[in-house]
Design a protein around this motif. Structure first.
Motif, PDB file in Angstrom:
ATOM      1  N   ILE A  64      56.947  44.707  45.407  1.00 46.18           N
ATOM      2  CA  ILE A  64      56.101  45.501  46.301  1.00 46.18           C
ATOM      3  C   ILE A  64      55.843  44.683  47.570  1.00 46.18           C
ATOM      4  N   PRO A  65      55.948  45.305  48.749  1.00 45.47           N
ATOM      5  CA  PRO A  65      55.739  44.579  50.003  1.00 45.47           C
ATOM      6  C   PRO A  65      54.314  44.000  50.108  1.00 45.47           C
ATOM      7  N   PRO A  66      54.173  42.876  50.821  1.00 45.72           N
ATOM      8  CA  PRO A  66      52.856  42.227  50.944  1.00 45.72           C
ATOM      9  C   PRO A  66      51.753  43.137  51.481  1.00 45.72           C
ATOM     10  N   THR A  67      52.077  43.977  52.455  1.00 45.98           N
ATOM     11  CA  THR A  67      51.038  44.853  53.013  1.00 45.98           C
ATOM     12  C   THR A  67      50.548  45.854  51.974  1.00 45.98           C
ATOM     13  N   THR A  68      51.448  46.334  51.139  1.00 48.91           N
ATOM     14  CA  THR A  68      51.065  47.266  50.082  1.00 48.91           C
ATOM     15  C   THR A  68      50.241  46.547  49.014  1.00 48.91           C
ATOM     16  N   ILE A  69      50.640  45.315  48.686  1.00 54.43           N
ATOM     17  CA  ILE A  69      49.875  44.506  47.723  1.00 54.43           C
ATOM     18  C   ILE A  69      48.443  44.343  48.219  1.00 54.43           C
ATOM     19  N   ARG A  70      48.281  43.992  49.494  1.00 57.39           N
ATOM     20  CA  ARG A  70      46.928  43.814  50.041  1.00 57.39           C
ATOM     21  C   ARG A  70      46.118  45.100  49.931  1.00 57.39           C
ATOM     22  N   ASP A  71      46.761  46.248  50.223  1.00 59.47           N
ATOM     23  CA  ASP A  71      46.067  47.531  50.137  1.00 59.47           C
ATOM     24  C   ASP A  71      45.661  47.823  48.688  1.00 59.47           C
ATOM     25  N   TYR A  72      46.587  47.616  47.755  1.00 64.51           N
ATOM     26  CA  TYR A  72      46.271  47.850  46.335  1.00 64.51           C
ATOM     27  C   TYR A  72      45.112  46.964  45.882  1.00 64.51           C
ATOM     28  N   LEU A  73      45.165  45.680  46.256  1.00 60.60           N
ATOM     29  CA  LEU A  73      44.111  44.754  45.829  1.00 60.60           C
ATOM     30  C   LEU A  73      42.766  45.136  46.441  1.00 60.60           C
ATOM     31  N   ARG A  74      42.780  45.570  47.680  1.00 56.24           N
ATOM     32  CA  ARG A  74      41.536  46.020  48.318  1.00 56.24           C
ATOM     33  C   ARG A  74      40.947  47.196  47.555  1.00 56.24           C
ATOM     34  N   ARG A  75      41.791  48.179  47.230  1.00 56.19           N
ATOM     35  CA  ARG A  75      41.322  49.360  46.508  1.00 56.19           C
ATOM     36  C   ARG A  75      40.810  48.998  45.122  1.00 56.19           C
ATOM     37  N   LEU A  76      41.509  48.094  44.441  1.00 55.71           N
ATOM     38  CA  LEU A  76      41.079  47.693  43.100  1.00 55.71           C
ATOM     39  C   LEU A  76      39.784  46.883  43.152  1.00 55.71           C
ATOM     40  N   ARG A  77      39.591  46.077  44.200  1.00 55.59           N
ATOM     41  CA  ARG A  77      38.316  45.354  44.359  1.00 55.59           C
ATOM     42  C   ARG A  77      37.181  46.340  44.600  1.00 55.59           C
ATOM     43  N   GLU A  78      37.444  47.343  45.454  1.00 57.26           N
ATOM     44  CA  GLU A  78      36.418  48.353  45.736  1.00 57.26           C
ATOM     45  C   GLU A  78      36.039  49.134  44.482  1.00 57.26           C
ATOM     46  N   ARG A  79      37.013  49.369  43.607  1.00 58.57           N
ATOM     47  CA  ARG A  79      36.751  50.070  42.338  1.00 58.57           C
ATOM     48  C   ARG A  79      36.072  49.168  41.319  1.00 58.57           C
ATOM     49  N   GLY A  80      36.115  47.859  41.553  1.00 62.62           N
ATOM     50  CA  GLY A  80      35.506  46.917  40.625  1.00 62.62           C
ATOM     51  C   GLY A  80      36.426  46.481  39.495  1.00 62.62           C
ATOM     52  N   ASP A  81      37.739  46.653  39.674  1.00 61.60           N
ATOM     53  CA  ASP A  81      38.697  46.323  38.619  1.00 61.60           C
ATOM     54  C   ASP A  81      39.285  44.919  38.740  1.00 61.60           C
ATOM     55  N   VAL A  82      39.248  44.324  39.940  1.00 59.65           N
ATOM     56  CA  VAL A  82      39.741  42.952  40.123  1.00 59.65           C
ATOM     57  C   VAL A  82      38.732  42.178  40.954  1.00 59.65           C
ATOM     58  N   THR A  83      38.845  40.873  40.855  1.00 57.85           N
ATOM     59  CA  THR A  83      38.021  39.989  41.670  1.00 57.85           C
ATOM     60  C   THR A  83      38.913  38.929  42.296  1.00 57.85           C
ATOM     61  N   ARG A  84      38.465  38.403  43.416  1.00 55.35           N
ATOM     62  CA  ARG A  84      39.187  37.329  44.111  1.00 55.35           C
ATOM     63  C   ARG A  84      38.525  36.004  43.782  1.00 55.35           C
ATOM     64  N   LEU A  85      39.348  35.005  43.543  1.00 55.62           N
ATOM     65  CA  LEU A  85      38.870  33.654  43.277  1.00 55.62           C
ATOM     66  C   LEU A  85      39.534  32.698  44.258  1.00 55.62           C
ATOM     67  N   PRO A  86      38.870  31.604  44.604  1.00 55.13           N
ATOM     68  CA  PRO A  86      39.512  30.623  45.481  1.00 55.13           C
ATOM     69  C   PRO A  86      40.745  30.031  44.792  1.00 55.13           C
ATOM     70  N   ASN A  87      41.756  29.761  45.590  1.00 51.23           N
ATOM     71  CA  ASN A  87      42.959  29.110  45.077  1.00 51.23           C
ATOM     72  C   ASN A  87      42.861  27.633  45.433  1.00 51.23           C
ATOM     73  N   GLU A  88      42.521  26.821  44.451  1.00 51.26           N
ATOM     74  CA  GLU A  88      42.323  25.392  44.706  1.00 51.26           C
ATOM     75  C   GLU A  88      43.623  24.690  45.080  1.00 51.26           C
ATOM     76  N   ARG A  89      44.758  25.259  44.737  1.00 48.21           N
ATOM     77  CA  ARG A  89      46.058  24.644  45.073  1.00 48.21           C
ATOM     78  C   ARG A  89      46.507  24.968  46.491  1.00 48.21           C
ATOM     79  N   ASP A  90      45.949  26.050  47.066  1.00 47.74           N
ATOM     80  CA  ASP A  90      46.349  26.479  48.404  1.00 47.74           C
ATOM     81  C   ASP A  90      45.173  27.209  49.035  1.00 47.74           C
ATOM     82  N   GLY A  91      44.486  26.538  49.938  1.00 51.16           N
ATOM     83  CA  GLY A  91      43.299  27.110  50.563  1.00 51.16           C
ATOM     84  C   GLY A  91      43.567  28.324  51.430  1.00 51.16           C
ATOM     85  N   ARG A  92      44.825  28.561  51.780  1.00 53.99           N
ATOM     86  CA  ARG A  92      45.167  29.734  52.598  1.00 53.99           C
ATOM     87  C   ARG A  92      45.308  30.987  51.751  1.00 53.99           C
TER      88      ARG A  92
END
Length: 120
Positions: A64-92
């Motif tokens: 899946i293209p990166p832009t679509t991944i970002r959109d899916y993750l945004r929608r899933l965060r808004e629904r409360g199904d996923v959460t974002r965590l800091p990536n200690e191996r890569d701060g970006r």
């Protein structure tokens, strides 16, 4: 009647595409009947399989293209199904993980998808 010469590779690809479409319809119907929203269910299942996972790894695994991944993750965060965590191996970057709600959704839907697999 016109003479038709079929390209076997193209016919095989068309059959695979048609089969995928039909299986997708069966899965979506089974999920709906089981009370599970089919929207983004497959993607959420990928997150479950790979978690904690970066968006880049989701792109690589799903195609899946990166832009679509970002959109899916945004929608899933808004629904409360996923959460974002800091990536200690890569701060970006960041890691994605299911919330308890997302985990329950995948747990409820997985046997329904399995039932379609058994039928097919």
């Amino acid at each position: 009647m016109a003479d038709r010469s079929w390209n076997r590779d193209a016919v095989l690809l068309q059959e695979v595409y048609s089969a995928g479409t039909l299986v997708g319809s069966l899965v979506n119907e089974e999920l709906r009947e089981g009370g599970v929203d089919p929207q983004l269910f497959s993607f959420l299942s990928w997150v479950r399989l790979l978690e904690p996972v970066t968006p880049g790894a989701l792109c690589a695994e799903t195609g899946i293209p990166p832009t679509t991944i970002r959109d899916y993750l945004r929608r899933l965060r808004e629904r409360g199904d996923v959460t974002r965590l800091p990536n200690e191996r890569d701060g970006r970057s960041y890691l994605v993980k299911l919330t308890p709600s997302g985990r329950r959704l995948v747990d409820r839907g997985a046997p329904l998808v399995g039932a379609v697999f058994e039928r097919v």
